[in-house]
Design a protein around this motif. Structure first.
Motif, short mmCIF file in Angstrom:
data_model
loop_
_atom_site.label_atom_id
_atom_site.label_comp_id
_atom_site.label_asym_id
_atom_site.label_seq_id
_atom_site.Cartn_x
_atom_site.Cartn_y
_atom_site.Cartn_z
N MET A 30 4.79 36.99 80.95
CA MET A 30 4.15 37.51 79.74
C MET A 30 4.77 36.82 78.52
O MET A 30 5.99 36.72 78.42
N ALA A 31 3.93 36.33 77.65
CA ALA A 31 4.46 35.61 76.49
C ALA A 31 4.57 36.55 75.30
O ALA A 31 3.92 37.59 75.24
N GLY A 32 5.40 36.18 74.37
CA GLY A 32 5.43 36.84 73.07
C GLY A 32 6.12 38.19 73.03
O GLY A 32 5.81 38.99 72.16
N VAL A 33 7.05 38.44 73.96
CA VAL A 33 7.71 39.75 73.94
C VAL A 33 9.04 39.68 73.18
O VAL A 33 9.94 38.93 73.56
N TYR A 34 9.13 40.46 72.11
CA TYR A 34 10.37 40.54 71.34
C TYR A 34 11.01 41.89 71.62
O TYR A 34 10.41 42.93 71.39
N ILE A 35 12.26 41.84 72.13
CA ILE A 35 12.97 43.09 72.41
C ILE A 35 14.16 43.21 71.45
O ILE A 35 14.93 42.26 71.27
N LEU A 36 14.26 44.39 70.85
CA LEU A 36 15.42 44.69 69.99
C LEU A 36 16.47 45.38 70.86
O LEU A 36 16.23 46.46 71.41
N GLY A 37 17.61 44.74 71.02
CA GLY A 37 18.71 45.31 71.82
C GLY A 37 19.73 45.97 70.92
O GLY A 37 20.01 45.49 69.82
N ILE A 38 20.31 47.08 71.42
CA ILE A 38 21.35 47.80 70.67
C ILE A 38 22.52 48.07 71.62
O ILE A 38 22.33 48.53 72.75
N GLU A 39 23.73 47.77 71.15
CA GLU A 39 24.93 47.93 72.00
C GLU A 39 26.00 48.67 71.19
O GLU A 39 26.32 48.27 70.07
N SER A 40 26.54 49.76 71.79
CA SER A 40 27.60 50.51 71.09
C SER A 40 28.56 51.14 72.09
O SER A 40 29.05 52.23 71.87
N SER A 41 28.84 50.42 73.21
CA SER A 41 29.61 51.08 74.28
C SER A 41 31.11 51.16 73.99
O SER A 41 31.80 51.98 74.56
N CYS A 42 31.61 50.27 73.12
CA CYS A 42 33.06 50.28 72.90
C CYS A 42 33.35 50.09 71.41
O CYS A 42 33.03 50.97 70.62
N ASP A 43 33.92 48.97 71.02
CA ASP A 43 34.32 48.83 69.61
C ASP A 43 33.53 47.76 68.87
O ASP A 43 34.00 47.23 67.87
N GLU A 44 32.33 47.44 69.36
CA GLU A 44 31.44 46.55 68.61
C GLU A 44 30.10 47.24 68.42
O GLU A 44 29.52 47.75 69.39
N THR A 45 29.62 47.28 67.18
CA THR A 45 28.26 47.78 66.94
C THR A 45 27.39 46.54 66.85
O THR A 45 27.61 45.68 65.99
N ALA A 46 26.41 46.42 67.76
CA ALA A 46 25.66 45.17 67.82
C ALA A 46 24.17 45.42 67.97
O ALA A 46 23.74 46.40 68.59
#
Ligand code: KG4
Ligand code: ZN
Length: 381
Positions: free
Chosen positions: A1-17
């Motif tokens: 599938m083309a054109g898929v933009y996923i916003l990822g969020i990570e907060s498991s330890c000491d980096e907010t990303a």
């Protein structure tokens, strides 16, 4: 599938990303807010503090990731968030925010295992370089502050499965780096400091006994009869050996002086550390790193041979280490085993890896129900 933009969020330890990744193969934006400054005075991550820092950072970090990508809340196709493993309170900040956003935007939400994220950091960057011909099975060493895990990874029709064939029985490799740096008065996080200082010491100066694992892991239920070979690690012994060395060589007074001196430097650089480290300390640090990396590479390559691995991934924060990369490259080449690492920014915690790991789940419609919660001890399988 083309054109898929996923916003990822990570907060498991000491980096907010937060990060936007296109089709699981191109990092469009990657924002990482490190909390190191907040935890540094305590010499390690303080869970309560981590949650509070995530709360403060999450909205601006996500906004910046979207802006850097030229995307909006409406234009992304799905959201992905780390479900675990990690600090429960820290995970909940990312999960709560991602759920609210997904609900308000009416977009699918994908829950991702942090360790799967580290593995997909490698795949993402190899695809980005147009290397799509990975041979399976892949053996992945995830080596970070919280984990030293070996997984055999397989993929069938976008469904990934993982079998754990080894893990640390006590301290993770990154944890050993951090604890040794702390006990030597070098500050936090220890990995990058020890990495840089090690080139100034003699790695053969101090001999450490090899780590020994005599008993079967009672907590391990992966094989009922226990006849599957395991490739476990143990790094609390080497940390204790460093402590004994410090005690028997009367190093404590100079460690206390160094700790005090470095506490007065706002962002210490390599020169500052070198100024406050004598030859004995540099030799100790270099020998510790050599011994730990020797153990990691030897055990991982033994596992690769036993499992007939066709490809090796080395990923997670400790994979940023220079000597570790050289040693793995050298030793794997001797066995004709291709080895891949993420770039340094994607070795340590980030959200691009979370968005990348979510892409196959997006394709197979593996979306999270809105009542899912954080799983601090989440297992990868
Ligand atoms: O993957 P990561 O960012 O977070 C976890 O999932 O734990 O890994 C952080 C760990 C810390 O223990 C840190 O000291 C270690 O990775 N680390 C390193 C280096 N850079 C980070 N260890 C050795 N050498 C490095 N260059
Ligand atoms: Zn990590």
């Amino acid at each position: 599938m083309a054109g898929v933009y996923i916003l990822g969020i990570e907060s498991s330890c000491d980096e907010t990303a937060a990060s936007v990744v296109y089709a699981g193969e191109r990092v469009v934006s990657n924002v990482v807010f490190s909390q190191i400054a907040a935890h540094q005075p305590y010499g390690g991550v303080v869970p309560e503090l981590a949650s509070r820092e995530h709360l403060k950072a999450i909205v601006p970090v996500v906004r910046k990731a979207l802006a850097d990508a030229g995307q909006t809340y409406q234009s992304i196709d799905a959201l992905a968030v780390t479900q675990g493993p990690g600090l429960a309170g820290a995970l909940l900040v990312g999960i709560g925010y991602a759920k609210a956003l997904a609900f308000a935007l009416d977009k699918p939400l994908i829950a991702v295992n942090h360790l799967e994220g580290h593995i997909h950091a490698v795949l993402l960057e190899e695809r980005q370089k147009n290397n799509r011909g990975m041979n399976f099975p892949v053996l992945a060493l995830v080596v970070s502050g919280g984990h030293t895990h070996l997984y055999l990874a397989e993929e069938r029709d976008q469904q990934w499965s993982y079998r754990n064939i080894g893990h640390t029985r006590d301290d993770a490799a990154g944890e050993a780096f951090d604890k040794v740096a702390k006990l030597l008065g070098l500050g936090y996080p220890g990995g990058p400091i020890i990495d840089n200082l090690s080139t100034h010491g003699d790695p053969a100066a101090v001999k450490f006994p090899p780590s020994q694992i005599k008993h079967r892991d009672r907590k391990d239920r992966s094989s009922k009869d226990g006849d599957e070979p395991r490739f476990d690690f143990s790094y609390s012994g080497i940390k204790t050996s460093v402590l004994r060395y410090v005690e028997t060589h009367d190093m404590q007074a100079s460690i206390d002086d160094r700790r005090k001196a470095l506490a007065g430097v706002e962002k210490p650089k390599l020169e500052d550390y070198l100024l406050h480290c004598d030859k004995q300390t540099l030799n100790l640090v270099a020998s510790f790193q050599r011994a730990l990396i020797g153990d990691l590479t030897t055990k991982t390559l033994a596992a690769a041979r036993a499992c007939n691995a066709a490809t090796l991934f080395v990923t997670g924060g400790v994979a940023a280490n220079n000597e570790l990369r050289q040693r793995f490259e050298q030793d794997a080449a001797m066995e004709g085993l291709p080895v891949y690492f993420p770039s340094r920014p994607l070795s340590t915690d980030n959200a691009a890896m979370i968005a990348a790991a979510a892409y196959p789940k997006f394709l197979t419609g593996d979306f999270a129900a809105m009542d899912f919660s954080a799983e601090a001890g989440m297992v990868l399988q």
